[in-house]
Structure formats: C-alpha cells, structure tokens
Design a protein around this motif. Sequence first.
Motif, short mmCIF file in Angstrom:
data_model
loop_
_atom_site.label_atom_id
_atom_site.label_comp_id
_atom_site.label_asym_id
_atom_site.label_seq_id
_atom_site.Cartn_x
_atom_site.Cartn_y
_atom_site.Cartn_z
N ALA A 91 1.95 20.76 -31.95
CA ALA A 91 0.74 20.70 -32.02
C ALA A 91 0.24 21.85 -32.70
O ALA A 91 -0.88 21.70 -33.31
CB ALA A 91 -0.08 20.29 -30.69
N LEU A 92 0.32 22.88 -32.22
CA LEU A 92 -0.19 24.07 -32.88
C LEU A 92 0.20 24.59 -34.12
O LEU A 92 -0.62 24.94 -35.09
CB LEU A 92 0.28 25.32 -31.76
N GLN A 93 1.56 24.01 -34.54
CA GLN A 93 1.88 24.34 -35.89
C GLN A 93 1.48 23.31 -36.87
O GLN A 93 1.40 23.88 -37.82
CB GLN A 93 3.55 24.87 -35.62
N ARG A 94 1.64 22.14 -36.28
CA ARG A 94 1.38 20.88 -37.27
C ARG A 94 0.32 20.24 -36.65
O ARG A 94 0.81 18.81 -36.19
CB ARG A 94 2.79 20.38 -37.59
N PRO A 95 -0.82 20.51 -36.45
CA PRO A 95 -1.88 19.61 -35.48
C PRO A 95 -2.16 18.43 -36.38
O PRO A 95 -2.59 17.34 -35.45
CB PRO A 95 -2.99 20.45 -35.52
N GLU A 96 -1.95 18.25 -37.72
CA GLU A 96 -2.17 17.01 -38.31
C GLU A 96 -1.28 15.78 -37.94
O GLU A 96 -1.56 14.60 -38.34
CB GLU A 96 -2.32 17.15 -39.96
N LEU A 97 -0.38 16.25 -37.42
CA LEU A 97 0.84 15.30 -36.89
C LEU A 97 0.56 14.87 -35.59
O LEU A 97 1.24 13.68 -35.06
CB LEU A 97 2.34 15.52 -37.01
N VAL A 98 -0.29 15.24 -34.58
CA VAL A 98 -0.42 15.11 -33.27
C VAL A 98 -1.97 14.53 -33.06
O VAL A 98 -2.98 15.31 -33.19
CB VAL A 98 -0.11 16.21 -32.25
N ASN A 99 -2.03 13.52 -32.52
CA ASN A 99 -3.09 12.61 -32.36
C ASN A 99 -3.62 13.12 -30.83
O ASN A 99 -4.64 13.70 -30.70
CB ASN A 99 -3.11 11.18 -32.36
N ARG A 100 -3.08 12.82 -29.88
CA ARG A 100 -3.25 13.25 -28.57
C ARG A 100 -1.84 13.75 -27.90
O ARG A 100 -0.86 13.32 -28.24
CB ARG A 100 -4.01 12.10 -27.77
N LEU A 101 -2.06 14.92 -27.10
CA LEU A 101 -0.90 15.39 -26.35
C LEU A 101 -1.02 15.44 -25.03
O LEU A 101 -2.17 15.66 -24.35
CB LEU A 101 -1.01 16.88 -26.84
N ILE A 102 0.17 15.04 -24.46
CA ILE A 102 0.45 15.14 -22.79
C ILE A 102 1.49 15.89 -22.60
O ILE A 102 2.50 15.79 -22.91
CB ILE A 102 0.71 13.80 -22.36
N VAL A 103 1.01 17.09 -21.62
CA VAL A 103 2.24 17.94 -21.44
C VAL A 103 2.62 17.82 -19.93
O VAL A 103 1.70 18.08 -19.08
CB VAL A 103 1.69 19.45 -21.76
N ALA A 104 3.56 17.44 -19.67
CA ALA A 104 4.16 17.03 -18.31
C ALA A 104 4.76 18.45 -17.71
O ALA A 104 5.91 18.64 -17.92
CB ALA A 104 5.13 15.93 -18.34
N ASP A 105 4.12 18.82 -16.48
CA ASP A 105 4.44 19.83 -15.72
C ASP A 105 5.25 21.32 -16.42
O ASP A 105 6.25 21.56 -15.90
CB ASP A 105 5.61 19.28 -14.55
N ILE A 106 4.43 21.72 -17.43
CA ILE A 106 4.71 22.95 -17.83
C ILE A 106 3.81 23.44 -18.47
O ILE A 106 2.63 22.92 -18.80
CB ILE A 106 5.79 22.66 -19.04
N ALA A 107 3.61 24.93 -18.77
CA ALA A 107 2.55 25.61 -19.26
C ALA A 107 3.16 26.47 -20.39
O ALA A 107 4.45 26.85 -20.53
CB ALA A 107 2.02 26.70 -18.30
N PRO A 108 2.26 27.01 -21.32
CA PRO A 108 2.67 27.72 -22.39
C PRO A 108 3.04 29.16 -22.05
O PRO A 108 2.17 30.20 -22.57
CB PRO A 108 1.55 27.69 -23.40
N VAL A 109 3.87 29.52 -21.11
CA VAL A 109 3.83 30.83 -20.54
C VAL A 109 5.70 31.01 -20.34
O VAL A 109 6.25 29.91 -20.40
CB VAL A 109 3.35 31.03 -19.22
N SER A 110 5.74 32.20 -20.08
CA SER A 110 7.35 32.60 -19.85
C SER A 110 7.74 32.48 -18.35
O SER A 110 6.63 32.64 -17.58
CB SER A 110 7.89 33.94 -20.40
N TYR A 111 8.75 31.81 -18.08
CA TYR A 111 9.19 31.84 -16.67
C TYR A 111 10.37 32.55 -16.10
O TYR A 111 10.98 32.97 -17.12
CB TYR A 111 9.45 30.36 -16.47
N THR A 112 10.30 32.89 -15.10
CA THR A 112 11.53 33.90 -14.56
C THR A 112 12.69 32.94 -14.13
O THR A 112 13.69 33.68 -14.06
CB THR A 112 10.87 34.84 -13.39
N HIS A 113 12.53 31.92 -13.72
CA HIS A 113 13.72 31.29 -13.10
C HIS A 113 14.57 30.76 -14.21
O HIS A 113 14.13 30.48 -15.37
CB HIS A 113 13.42 30.06 -12.46
#
Length: 245
Positions: A91-113
């Motif tokens: 969605a960030l790199q090719r926003p013209e391809l994405v109409n609506r976005l649903i992100v299920a149980d994750i965030a745009p961050v690094s995790y330690t596990h």
Amino acid sequence: MLNTVTYDGPGEVPLLIAHGLFGSARNWGMIAKRLSATRPVVTVDMRNHGESDWYDSHSYPDMAADLAEVITQPTDVIGHSMGGKAAMVLALQRPELVNRLIVADIAPVSYTHSQMAPIAAMRGVDLDSVENRSDAKAQLGDLEPGVADFLLQSLDMKNKRWRLNLDVLAAEMDKIIGFPEVSGQFEGRTLFLSGGNSDYVQRDARPRIKQLFPAAQFAKIPGAGHWLHAEKPREFEAAVSAFLA
C-alpha cells in the motif's frame, strides 16, 4: 507469479488475502468462500509457502512486489501478520493498486520474538518414517497449543516434504520479524483489526501507524488472540464485511 485460489463473487472490486508466516492460501478457504458472497476473493500462497515458488529472499519489499504482480485493478487487501506487513508495504509503495486495506493483528514495527522454534520442530521430523499426520505431530514435540495442527497443514504427505522453504525462512527471520524502512503514506481507508487477547498491536505503535496510514481505524475482536480469523471466524468476517461495506 504467486499461486492463487480464486472465489468468484459479485461486485467490481476484488478482495486479496495474504496469509501469515507458515500459512497458505487454503488456510483462508472458508472465510474467503463466505466473503465471496458479496465480492470476488483471491487468496495467495506467499513466496516460500504452499505451492508458490521458492526464492533466496523473503523481504517485505519482495513480498509486496509479488502481491503487485497478482493485482490487475485497484483491490481491497487483507493481510494477516507477515501478510499484513507485506500488504502495508504494498500500500505504501504502490498505493494505486490498493483500494482499502485491512491489517490483521500486526503493526509496522519490528518485534523481538522469533519463530525459530516451529522451524526447528519441523526440521526435526523424520519425514521418511512418518505414515500419517499423527506420526508427524508426535515428532513435532512440545509447541504452543494449536501450532502443531497449523504447521501440519503445510505437510505434503504424498511427497514427504514441507510446503515451506524452511532454510530461507530461517535465514531471513530477522527480516520477517522486522519491518523495512519505508517512506510516504497510504491515504486510503485502513483498518487495523486486532485480537482482544493479543499483544501484537500495542498502543505505543499508533503514532507510527498514523504517520504511515493517516486514515487508520482500530478495532478489536474480544476473546481472540493473534490467530483471530481462526479463533473467531464469524466475528472476523463480520468486522471485515462491515468495514468493506
């Protein structure tokens, strides 16, 4: 090109579903079939998973580029966990391809596990000796509840092999639990849908989410953990349908 499974449905805007680590398109079969009552739905096997090709890389820019190859028109996109990160980068790199976005149980961050324990468990199975999935499950050892049954969905008993590129997934684990440096914004409607019992999307991640996805909305499914779509499928479908409506 990724392996895809298509569910025909009415409407002009299709829905693309990207699964999480160790998953596959067929994990989403029942949900995809129900959602196809109101729209066409396409589920994919991500690279190094299922019936899709194996590569030496498992980075999110590469996975986002894979998804872009599947999309032929502006599409609604659901991504869970690893698939959610790939969908965000898409969605960030090719926003013209994405109409609506649903992100299920994750965030745009690094995790330690890390997810090396399931990989070690799968590597430890003597596939030549197993006669059925119960034999394989016994050899997987002590994993978190439900994980063994989930992993076994990627076991090809006929050919005695895992439908997962375990070597590359292990080598690229830091990238998988991380999140790449990205710029820009996706200004389309975005829903961050989390499990009420999950700790994957913390409140302190919201500033970063809002920075990248200024139209982001947040919702939780009570009683669900990280595998919210498997634990509460009807509630998950209802939340998705309400957002897309």
